[in-house]
Design a protein around this motif. Sequence first.
Motif, PDB file in Angstrom:
ATOM      1  N   GLU A   6       0.827  -1.210   0.000  1.00  0.00           N
ATOM      2  CA  GLU A   6       0.000   0.000   0.000  1.00  0.00           C
ATOM      3  C   GLU A   6       0.860   1.258   0.000  1.00  0.00           C
ATOM      4  O   GLU A   6       0.556   2.227  -0.701  1.00  0.00           O
ATOM      5  N   ILE A   9       2.397   1.751  -3.457  1.00  0.00           N
ATOM      6  CA  ILE A   9       1.405   2.272  -4.396  1.00  0.00           C
ATOM      7  C   ILE A   9       1.163   3.758  -4.140  1.00  0.00           C
ATOM      8  O   ILE A   9       1.101   4.566  -5.073  1.00  0.00           O
ATOM      9  N   TRP A  67      -1.113   1.014 -12.306  1.00  0.00           N
ATOM     10  CA  TRP A  67      -2.307   0.224 -12.562  1.00  0.00           C
ATOM     11  C   TRP A  67      -2.003  -1.266 -12.438  1.00  0.00           C
ATOM     12  O   TRP A  67      -2.769  -2.022 -11.836  1.00  0.00           O
ATOM     13  N   ARG A  70      -1.656  -2.263  -8.816  1.00  0.00           N
ATOM     14  CA  ARG A  70      -2.944  -2.383  -8.145  1.00  0.00           C
ATOM     15  C   ARG A  70      -3.679  -3.653  -8.583  1.00  0.00           C
ATOM     16  O   ARG A  70      -4.406  -4.240  -7.801  1.00  0.00           O
ATOM     17  N   GLN A  71      -3.487  -4.078  -9.818  1.00  0.00           N
ATOM     18  CA  GLN A  71      -4.109  -5.304 -10.304  1.00  0.00           C
ATOM     19  C   GLN A  71      -3.514  -6.538  -9.620  1.00  0.00           C
ATOM     20  O   GLN A  71      -4.212  -7.510  -9.376  1.00  0.00           O
ATOM     21  N   SER A  73      -2.389  -6.728  -6.612  1.00  0.00           N
ATOM     22  CA  SER A  73      -2.682  -6.815  -5.182  1.00  0.00           C
ATOM     23  C   SER A  73      -4.100  -7.216  -4.884  1.00  0.00           C
ATOM     24  O   SER A  73      -4.977  -7.282  -5.645  1.00  0.00           O
TER      25      SER A  73
END
Length: 73
Positions: A6, A9, A67, A70-71, A73
């Motif tokens: 997190e 990101i 992106w 995030r995909q 995770s």
Amino acid sequence: MDKDKEQAIARKGRHIGVVIAVTMLIWLAMNLFIGPVLGLTTRHALLFDLAALAGFIYAGINIFQLWRMRQDS
């Protein structure tokens, strides 16, 4: 999602935001204020435009990487 992922990101998102904002501010300053005051030619304006385009392409690549992060995770 773990805390380290997190934070990575969030850090990447902040980095992208700073790159876009600074690129835009420098581009505007060079084209609207500094360039005309120094009497730079259109060739120099094109150089600043291409440098700004490179900054935005760099930001776009980083947005894609964010992106993908995030995909995953």
